[in-house]
Design a protein around this motif. Sequence first.
Motif, PDB file in Angstrom:
ATOM      1  N   ILE A 120       0.834  -1.197   0.000  1.00 39.07           N
ATOM      2  CA  ILE A 120       0.000   0.000   0.000  1.00 39.07           C
ATOM      3  C   ILE A 120       0.869   1.249   0.000  1.00 39.07           C
ATOM      4  O   ILE A 120       1.734   1.416   0.856  1.00 39.07           O
ATOM      5  CB  ILE A 120      -0.959   0.021   1.213  1.00 39.07           C
ATOM      6  N   ILE A 121       0.607   2.108  -0.976  1.00 45.64           N
ATOM      7  CA  ILE A 121       1.254   3.415  -1.079  1.00 45.64           C
ATOM      8  C   ILE A 121       0.461   4.374  -0.205  1.00 45.64           C
ATOM      9  O   ILE A 121      -0.751   4.524  -0.379  1.00 45.64           O
ATOM     10  CB  ILE A 121       1.223   3.928  -2.532  1.00 45.64           C
ATOM     11  N   ILE A 122       1.161   5.030   0.714  1.00 44.59           N
ATOM     12  CA  ILE A 122       0.531   6.063   1.535  1.00 44.59           C
ATOM     13  C   ILE A 122       1.413   7.297   1.439  1.00 44.59           C
ATOM     14  O   ILE A 122       2.596   7.255   1.810  1.00 44.59           O
ATOM     15  CB  ILE A 122       0.385   5.632   3.007  1.00 44.59           C
TER      16      ILE A 122
ATOM     17  N   ALA B 127      -7.182  -8.037   1.808  1.00 39.82           N
ATOM     18  CA  ALA B 127      -5.875  -8.181   2.457  1.00 39.82           C
ATOM     19  C   ALA B 127      -5.260  -6.813   2.738  1.00 39.82           C
ATOM     20  O   ALA B 127      -4.685  -6.592   3.813  1.00 39.82           O
ATOM     21  CB  ALA B 127      -4.943  -9.017   1.587  1.00 39.82           C
ATOM     22  N   ALA B 128      -5.385  -5.890   1.800  1.00 34.44           N
ATOM     23  CA  ALA B 128      -4.843  -4.543   2.007  1.00 34.44           C
ATOM     24  C   ALA B 128      -5.545  -3.845   3.166  1.00 34.44           C
ATOM     25  O   ALA B 128      -4.893  -3.230   4.019  1.00 34.44           O
ATOM     26  CB  ALA B 128      -4.970  -3.727   0.721  1.00 34.44           C
ATOM     27  N   VAL B 129      -6.859  -3.960   3.216  1.00 37.67           N
ATOM     28  CA  VAL B 129      -7.621  -3.363   4.319  1.00 37.67           C
ATOM     29  C   VAL B 129      -7.175  -3.966   5.652  1.00 37.67           C
ATOM     30  O   VAL B 129      -6.943  -3.249   6.631  1.00 37.67           O
ATOM     31  CB  VAL B 129      -9.143  -3.559   4.099  1.00 37.67           C
ATOM     32  N   ARG B 130      -7.037  -5.283   5.694  1.00 32.04           N
ATOM     33  CA  ARG B 130      -6.599  -5.969   6.920  1.00 32.04           C
ATOM     34  C   ARG B 130      -5.202  -5.524   7.332  1.00 32.04           C
ATOM     35  O   ARG B 130      -4.954  -5.217   8.510  1.00 32.04           O
ATOM     36  CB  ARG B 130      -6.636  -7.489   6.709  1.00 32.04           C
ATOM     37  N   GLU B 131      -4.270  -5.497   6.377  1.00 33.04           N
ATOM     38  CA  GLU B 131      -2.887  -5.115   6.695  1.00 33.04           C
ATOM     39  C   GLU B 131      -2.812  -3.689   7.234  1.00 33.04           C
ATOM     40  O   GLU B 131      -2.066  -3.413   8.179  1.00 33.04           O
ATOM     41  CB  GLU B 131      -1.991  -5.262   5.465  1.00 33.04           C
ATOM     42  N   LEU B 132      -3.583  -2.773   6.662  1.00 30.20           N
ATOM     43  CA  LEU B 132      -3.574  -1.394   7.153  1.00 30.20           C
ATOM     44  C   LEU B 132      -4.066  -1.320   8.592  1.00 30.20           C
ATOM     45  O   LEU B 132      -3.509  -0.580   9.403  1.00 30.20           O
ATOM     46  CB  LEU B 132      -4.429  -0.502   6.246  1.00 30.20           C
ATOM     47  N   HIS B 133      -5.063  -2.102   8.900  1.00 26.47           N
ATOM     48  CA  HIS B 133      -5.568  -2.114  10.274  1.00 26.47           C
ATOM     49  C   HIS B 133      -4.551  -2.751  11.227  1.00 26.47           C
ATOM     50  O   HIS B 133      -4.276  -2.215  12.307  1.00 26.47           O
ATOM     51  CB  HIS B 133      -6.912  -2.838  10.349  1.00 26.47           C
TER      52      HIS B 133
ATOM     53  N   VAL C  19      -0.139  -7.019  -5.674  1.00 27.77           N
ATOM     54  CA  VAL C  19      -1.002  -5.919  -6.077  1.00 27.77           C
ATOM     55  C   VAL C  19      -0.642  -4.727  -5.198  1.00 27.77           C
ATOM     56  O   VAL C  19      -0.644  -4.832  -3.973  1.00 27.77           O
ATOM     57  CB  VAL C  19      -2.495  -6.267  -5.931  1.00 27.77           C
ATOM     58  N   ILE C  20      -0.298  -3.621  -5.854  1.00 18.41           N
ATOM     59  CA  ILE C  20       0.011  -2.389  -5.139  1.00 18.41           C
ATOM     60  C   ILE C  20      -1.214  -1.478  -5.229  1.00 18.41           C
ATOM     61  O   ILE C  20      -1.729  -1.218  -6.315  1.00 18.41           O
ATOM     62  CB  ILE C  20       1.246  -1.678  -5.723  1.00 18.41           C
ATOM     63  N   PHE C  21      -1.663  -1.032  -4.070  1.00 17.51           N
ATOM     64  CA  PHE C  21      -2.778  -0.096  -3.978  1.00 17.51           C
ATOM     65  C   PHE C  21      -2.268   1.256  -3.500  1.00 17.51           C
ATOM     66  O   PHE C  21      -1.249   1.335  -2.813  1.00 17.51           O
ATOM     67  CB  PHE C  21      -3.816  -0.579  -2.948  1.00 17.51           C
TER      68      PHE C  21
END
Length: 127
Positions: free
Chosen positions: A7-9, A43-49, A78-80
Motif C-alpha cells: 500500500i502506497i501512503i 488483504a490490504a484493508v486488513r494489513e492497514l488495520h 497488487v500495489i494499492f
Amino acid sequence: MLKAVAIIIEDSNGRLLIQDHVKRNFFTMPIGAVEVNETHHDAAVRELHEELNIDAGVLNHYWSGDVPCGSEGDVYTVIFKLVCYKGDITNAEPHKHRSLQWVAPNEIRGLGKLSATLTKYLDLIGA
C-alpha cells in the motif's frame, strides 16, 4: 505462487510512508500476504488495520504483477494507493517494524536495503 499486497501512503507533501522491518532488516511500504479465500483488496484493508491501526476508506489499484523476492521466488503482488482513511497512523506492530518514516521518494534509495516491492514501486515512478 505466493500472493501479496502493498500500500502506497503519501502525505500532503508527497512523502511516502515507509517501515523499517525488523525480521527482514529492510525498508518497505506496508505489505503483507494474501490469506486463503481473501481478496487482494481485503488483504490490504486488513494489513492497514493490523500494521497502522487505520481503517481504509478508498484504495485505488496502482499496479499488479510478479515481484522477484529471492529465495521465495516470484510473488504476485497488487500495489494499492490509499486515498483516504480513518484514524491516526501509528506503529501498531513495533515487534515487526522498528519505525515508521515519511520520506521523499527520491531519498528512499539512500536509506539502505529496500524490499523488492518498494524497489519495484520506485522503479515505476522513476525515483
